[in-house]
Write an enzyme that holds these catalytic residues in place. Structure first.
Site, PDB file in Angstrom:
ATOM      1  N   LEU C  39     -83.150  12.363 -28.739  1.00 47.59           N
ATOM      2  CA  LEU C  39     -84.266  11.602 -29.110  1.00 47.59           C
ATOM      3  C   LEU C  39     -85.295  11.866 -27.893  1.00 47.59           C
ATOM      4  CD1 LEU C  39     -82.766   8.648 -30.687  1.00 47.59           C
ATOM      5  CD2 LEU C  39     -83.472  10.757 -31.723  1.00 47.59           C
ATOM      6  N   ALA C  77     -81.271   8.590 -26.355  1.00 45.38           N
ATOM      7  CA  ALA C  77     -82.741   8.607 -26.248  1.00 45.38           C
ATOM      8  C   ALA C  77     -83.147   8.537 -24.670  1.00 45.38           C
ATOM      9  CB  ALA C  77     -83.240   7.071 -26.490  1.00 45.38           C
ATOM     10  N   CYS C  78     -83.999   9.572 -24.508  1.00 48.19           N
ATOM     11  CA  CYS C  78     -84.409   9.865 -23.015  1.00 48.19           C
ATOM     12  C   CYS C  78     -84.893   8.937 -22.534  1.00 48.19           C
ATOM     13  CB  CYS C  78     -85.518  10.831 -23.219  1.00 48.19           C
ATOM     14  SG  CYS C  78     -86.409  11.175 -21.633  1.00 48.19           S
ATOM     15  N   ILE C  79     -84.455   8.563 -21.428  1.00 48.49           N
ATOM     16  CA  ILE C  79     -84.886   7.108 -20.349  1.00 48.49           C
ATOM     17  C   ILE C  79     -86.360   7.118 -20.185  1.00 48.49           C
ATOM     18  CG2 ILE C  79     -83.878   8.116 -18.224  1.00 48.49           C
ATOM     19  CD1 ILE C  79     -83.310   5.200 -17.763  1.00 48.49           C
ATOM     20  N   SER C  82     -88.078   6.593 -23.323  1.00 47.76           N
ATOM     21  CA  SER C  82     -87.810   5.115 -23.955  1.00 47.76           C
ATOM     22  C   SER C  82     -88.500   4.056 -23.148  1.00 47.76           C
ATOM     23  CB  SER C  82     -86.213   4.953 -23.488  1.00 47.76           C
ATOM     24  OG  SER C  82     -85.588   5.604 -24.424  1.00 47.76           O
TER      25      SER C  82
END
Lengths: 97, 123, 119
Positions: C39, C77-79, C82
């Site tokens: 994501l 999910a990409c940090i 996010s």
């Protein structure tokens, strides 16, 4: 290489931009709002017709049905998600937004 | 000899830089991927060419500017920067208007490069 | 075939998440391995358990969670994306995780295809 297009050609230039980069034989799959491009007898029908001289054209059936599109330009192959996966098996992908 | 473990990954920037975050986050992705020693290329098509426009100053709109980051790509060994000729010309721009050295290519040539890729990500 | 999915838009606002899900289901049904759904951009908001749509609508986060648990698809999910959008470990649905863009690079390298859904 499989090209997918998810924008209505009436709203953005995505489709026309994508077409400039197509190589002969590359399949084009219209999904989401992209399927409005292949409704029969619209402003883009001549473009869809000439596209088919060198490129197979597909549209995602569930997206056509969702939008009430029953008359599809001649030669356009309506496929479901299973068919979408089938195209991805055969080709690398280039997803245009 | 071509290394079979190296993948050809192309990033396609198609949005203007500040109206949406796509270009900025796209650039973040490119910078990380650059560390993985894959065969990376970056192509600017459509409004994506505006990302490279010289003389951008975002200080008055309250968003972070990043056009100079493109100048750092070379330091990350991302050297394949291609600009679609028609996109540049139809916006009344030329290579001199761009902040970094790029190769301006016609659509046909970019299309052939696309076909060689293992992965293409549009931003 | 091993397939990775990159999803670049949030739930509900765009059809991207729905198409990505339908595609993943169909790929699994055809016997492929869907390795991961990564994501990015607003896509990271696909996995917040705080989402609470009306009863008669699909719950997109729950749907990704179920896909993960049933078929072993990693939902990542990409940090950096996010953090910008207030997505943290505290709000993730079961089966999802936060990770770096290096993981996406690995996904792109180790799979036969990376299919992107966005807007």
């Amino acid at each position: 290489m499989l090209h997918t297009i998810n924008k209505s050609p009436f709203e953005t230039l995505t489709m026309e931009t994508c077409f400039r980069f197509l190589q002969p034989g590359d399949p084009v799959l219209f999904i989401e709002d992209g399927v409005y491009a292949v409704q029969a007898a619209n402003r883009f029908s001549p473009m869809i017709e000439s596209l088919q001289k060198n490129n197979p054209v597909f549209a995602l059936q569930p997206d056509l049905i969702a939008r009430g599109i029953t008359a599809v330009a001649e030669g356009v192959d309506a496929i479901d998600y299973d068919g979408f996966v089938g195209l991805v098996e055969e080709h690398q992908v280039n997803n245009w937004f | 000899m071509e290394n079979e473990n190296v993948k050809k990954i192309m990033h396609v920037l198609r949005h203007a830089p500040h109206g949406t975050i796509y270009t900025y986050e796209g650039l973040e992705m490119i910078l990380i991927m650059a560390a993985y020693e894959q065969d990376l290329s970056v192509v600017f098509i459509g409004d994506g060419v505006y990302a490279l426009k010289k003389g951008q100053d975002t200080s008055a709109i309250g968003v972070k500017g990043f056009s100079r980051t493109f100048m750092a790509l070379d330091g990350y060994d991302v050297e394949k920067l291609y600009v679609d000729q028609i996109s540049l010309e139809e916006r009344g721009l030329s290579e001199d208007d761009l902040i970094v050295a790029v190769e301006v290519m016609n659509s046909e040539k970019i299309g052939r490069l696309m076909k060689e890729q293992d992965v293409i990500i549009h931003h | 075939m091993n397939i990775g999915i990159l999803l670049k838009e949030g739930p509900y606002n765009h059809q991207a998440s729905d198409t990505a899900f339908k595609f993943a289901e169909a790929a699994i049904k055809r016997g492929h391995r869907v390795d991961a759904v990564f994501l990015y951009n607003d896509g990271v908001t696909n996995v917040t358990k705080l989402m609470d749509p009306p009863q008669d609508d699909r719950n997109i986060a729950a749907r990704w969670s179920e896909l993960s648990q049933k078929h072993g698809v990693e939902i990542l999910a990409c940090i950096a994306a996010s953090k910008r959008r207030g997505i943290s470990d505290d709000v993730l649905v079961e089966g999802s995780a936060i990770t770096g863009l290096g993981t996406l690079t690995d996904i792109a390298i180790r799979n036969d295809r990376l299919v992107t859904f966005g807007d």
